[in-house]
Design a protein around this motif. Structure first.
Motif, short mmCIF file in Angstrom:
data_model
loop_
_atom_site.label_atom_id
_atom_site.label_comp_id
_atom_site.label_asym_id
_atom_site.label_seq_id
_atom_site.Cartn_x
_atom_site.Cartn_y
_atom_site.Cartn_z
N GLN A 354 -3.52 22.78 -7.56
CA GLN A 354 -4.93 23.00 -7.25
C GLN A 354 -5.72 21.72 -7.51
OE1 GLN A 354 -6.48 26.55 -9.11
NE2 GLN A 354 -4.65 27.75 -8.61
N GLY A 355 -6.17 21.08 -6.42
CA GLY A 355 -6.94 19.85 -6.52
C GLY A 355 -8.43 20.11 -6.48
N SER A 356 -9.21 19.04 -6.59
CA SER A 356 -10.66 19.18 -6.65
C SER A 356 -11.23 19.76 -5.36
CB SER A 356 -11.30 17.83 -6.96
OG SER A 356 -10.97 16.88 -5.96
N ASP A 357 -10.70 19.36 -4.20
CA ASP A 357 -11.21 19.88 -2.93
C ASP A 357 -11.00 21.38 -2.85
OD1 ASP A 357 -11.97 17.37 -2.19
OD2 ASP A 357 -10.25 16.99 -0.88
N ASN A 364 -18.04 26.40 -4.33
CA ASN A 364 -19.22 26.21 -3.49
C ASN A 364 -19.48 27.41 -2.59
OD1 ASN A 364 -20.01 23.71 -4.43
ND2 ASN A 364 -18.75 22.57 -2.97
N THR A 365 -18.41 28.00 -2.05
CA THR A 365 -18.59 29.17 -1.17
C THR A 365 -19.07 30.39 -1.94
OG1 THR A 365 -16.83 28.36 0.28
CG2 THR A 365 -17.45 30.66 0.50
N PRO A 399 -9.83 37.75 -15.93
CA PRO A 399 -9.31 36.78 -14.95
C PRO A 399 -7.82 36.97 -14.68
CG PRO A 399 -10.63 35.71 -16.65
CD PRO A 399 -10.40 37.10 -17.11
N PHE A 400 -7.42 36.63 -13.46
CA PHE A 400 -6.01 36.70 -13.06
C PHE A 400 -5.45 35.28 -12.94
CE2 PHE A 400 -6.86 40.77 -10.34
CZ PHE A 400 -7.20 41.46 -11.49
N ALA A 401 -4.20 35.11 -13.30
CA ALA A 401 -3.51 33.84 -13.04
C ALA A 401 -2.66 34.01 -11.78
CB ALA A 401 -2.62 33.48 -14.23
N PRO A 402 -2.66 33.00 -10.89
CA PRO A 402 -3.31 31.69 -11.01
C PRO A 402 -4.63 31.61 -10.24
CG PRO A 402 -1.69 31.61 -9.26
CD PRO A 402 -1.70 33.03 -9.76
N ARG A 403 -5.42 32.69 -10.22
CA ARG A 403 -6.66 32.71 -9.44
C ARG A 403 -7.79 32.09 -10.27
NH1 ARG A 403 -7.48 38.31 -6.39
NH2 ARG A 403 -8.54 36.89 -4.98
N HIS A 404 -7.60 30.84 -10.66
CA HIS A 404 -8.53 30.19 -11.59
C HIS A 404 -9.91 29.98 -10.97
CE1 HIS A 404 -4.93 29.66 -13.89
NE2 HIS A 404 -4.38 28.89 -12.97
N ALA A 405 -9.96 29.41 -9.79
CA ALA A 405 -11.25 29.09 -9.17
C ALA A 405 -12.01 30.36 -8.78
CB ALA A 405 -11.04 28.21 -7.94
#
Length: 518
Positions: A354-357, A364-365, A399-405
């Motif tokens: 998982q990168g910054s983009d 942002n969404t 929270p769920f892993a790996p749904r970090h964002a």
């Protein structure tokens, strides 16, 4: 009574909130079994309620009296559909050194053990169709205050029992929920002020909405949670506090008012008009159902969606959002309700990938776009009943892993709601969070088809044993945007089938073959 008439048992019926509960449930078509310790006050109440309803004197600190009273209620009416555990002894406002063990135990007996025993006995008479139990707790059970020792502890106990009973009885189709009021203008609170134990003028300054609740506002929340409209809500509490819990800084949350606000004593009965409602992400799934429900209610709905809607735009573009709301303002002159529903899910990638983009696109969404939409909608809101509803998620709580964002975006959105609720209440704008659990949509079907989720495993983790429907979320949104929710500000309403209440090992539900196939 006829076979179709439902029966509600209301404890503490002769008090301020109790009377509002009786009147509200009667308006909803229920027969009322009014329970109170004060026989004289109960008799006066029954004279007002009229035929078809019945009063029952009972001391909730006595298990023997509870068993006998519930048996008499069941014998008289032949059924029990709803229990509202409303009775309580109020805070003594005594210091720890001054509090006796007898006084502490009395608060526990009436406020915690009594509701548990009432629920136990009433559940015996709820048939195959189940029922609803609503516990009237208190904000004191969630936020600590000095000199509230026994009262606050007893209310925290009620909230815990709400969750555990919801999980145990979900398979019987008995929903258990709670309402946590803040300050309410009741005879009990007026008595505290009269004896110098509370300064209501200072309390009003501490509440972002600048006033106490009316009993009918608490009753409205209870009635919604007890109704079929809340069929996917169990094991959670709804805070009804005017935003008290959202204010966390020195000073006043609201300017001082010289006299008790009119809204504290009387509901606004001005003629209702169709509202202008903006729904983001309303082109499909939950958003589409919310938009349809508000249209069916007679409101003017504008759908903002990237793919399908009244206005097609990318909500991540600040310029596009600003232009869209400017056009809405020019065409309709106002916005009454904004529902920030648009969101994207993550793709279950490991954190190492998982990168910054990737992270910023989801944040942002789901979060920044909701902020910009709220900011621009406010320019068209006049206050006086305006509402912003942000669609959160169970992922903000668990929270769920790996749904970090995704989890981070929803947690951020919930906190955004709370911050704005504290800020905007003075302008007459309420802000709330509506947090769905697993809802049966095209999106969840796609995840299941792609092997991203195991639907049967999820159902077993949900106390009610099923996914919710988009209509469950739409009903909650309709309620939160209505005048019935006029004192709900900054709160989060979980519509998750009990997901957030369950913390045991193993399965929360045992599914039949038919449920596995659903």
């Amino acid at each position: 009574m006829t076979e179709q008439e439902k029966v509600v048992v209301i404890t503490g019926a002769a008090g301020g909130i109790g009377r509002a509960l009786c009147e509200g449930f009667i308006a909803d078509g229920y027969c009322v079994a009014a329970v109170d310790r004060d026989g004289e006050a109960l008799h006066a109440l029954m004279m007002q309620l009229g035929a078809g309803h019945q009063g029952f004197t009972c001391d909730l600190s006595s298990e023997t009296q509870i068993v006998k009273s519930v048996g008499r209620i069941a014998s008289h009416f032949g059924r029990i559909d709803v229990l509202v555990n409303n009775a309580a002894v109020g805070p003594t406002m005594e210091s720890t050194e001054q509090t006796s063990v007898a006084g502490f135990e009395q608060a526990l007996a009436v406020n915690a053990v009594g509701p548990m025993l009432m629920a136990r006995e009433v559940s015996r008479y709820m048939g195959d169709t189940g029922g609803a139990i609503v516990n009237v707790a208190s904000l004191a059970g969630l936020i600590a205050n000095p000199r509230r020792n026994a009262y606050a502890a007893s209310k925290a106990a009620v909230l815990s029992m709400t969750r555990s009973l919801a999980c145990e009885w979900a398979h019987r189709r008995i929903r258990v929920v709670a309402v946590a009021p803040g300050y309410v203008m009741t005879p009990m609170v007026a008595d505290l002020e009269r004896h110098g134990k509370v300064d209501l003028s200072r309390a009003r300054q501490r509440i972002p909405m600048g006033r106490l609740a009316r009993p009918d506002e608490i009753a409205a929340a209870v009635r919604f949670l007890a109704s079929p409209r809340a069929a996917y809500i169990t094991g959670t509490e709804l805070v009804v506090d005017g935003g008290w819990a959202c204010f966390n800084q020195p000073g006043d949350a609201h300017p001082s008012v010289p006299l008790p606000p009119v809204a504290e004593n009387r509901r606004d009965v001005s003629e209702a008009r169709p509202r202008v409602v903006v729904v983001t992400g309303g082109g499909r799934g939950i958003g589409a159902e919310i938009a349809r429900s508000f249209r069916d209610h007679g409101d003017q709905v504008i759908v903002l969606d990237r793919e399908a809607g009244d206005m097609s735009l990318d909500l991540r573009s600040e310029q596009a959002v600003c232009e869209a709301f400017e056009r809405i303002g020019e065409r309709f002159g106002r916005i009454d309700v904004l529902i920030n529903n648009a969101a994207v899910a993550d793709t279950f990638m490991p954190a190492q990938e998982q990168g910054s983009d990737y992270l910023m696109n989801i944040l942002n969404t789901n979060l920044t776009a909701a902020f910009v939409c709220s900011r621009e909608a406010l320019k068209c809101m006049s206050g006086n009943g305006s509402v912003i509803i942000n669609l959160g998620s169970i992922n903000s709580f668990r929270p769920f892993a790996p749904r970090h964002a995704y989890g981070a975006s929803k947690a951020g959105l919930e906190m955004l709601s709370r911050c704005q609720a504290a800020e905007l209440a003075e302008q007459g704008v309420r802000v709330v969070t509506l947090a769905p659990g697993y809802i049966h949509t095209a999106g969840t079907a796609e995840l299941e088809a792609a092997g991203r989720i195991d639907a049967n495993l999820i159902r077993r983790r949900i106390p009610l044993g099923r996914f919710g429907q988009p209509q469950d979320i739409a009903e909650a949104a309709l309620f939160l945007a209505s005048g019935e929710a006029s004192y709900i500000n900054g709160s989060t309403l979980y519509v998750d089938g009990g997901w957030t209440a369950f913390s045991n090992a193993g399965d929360a539900a045992i599914l039949s073959h038919e449920e596995h196939s659903a």
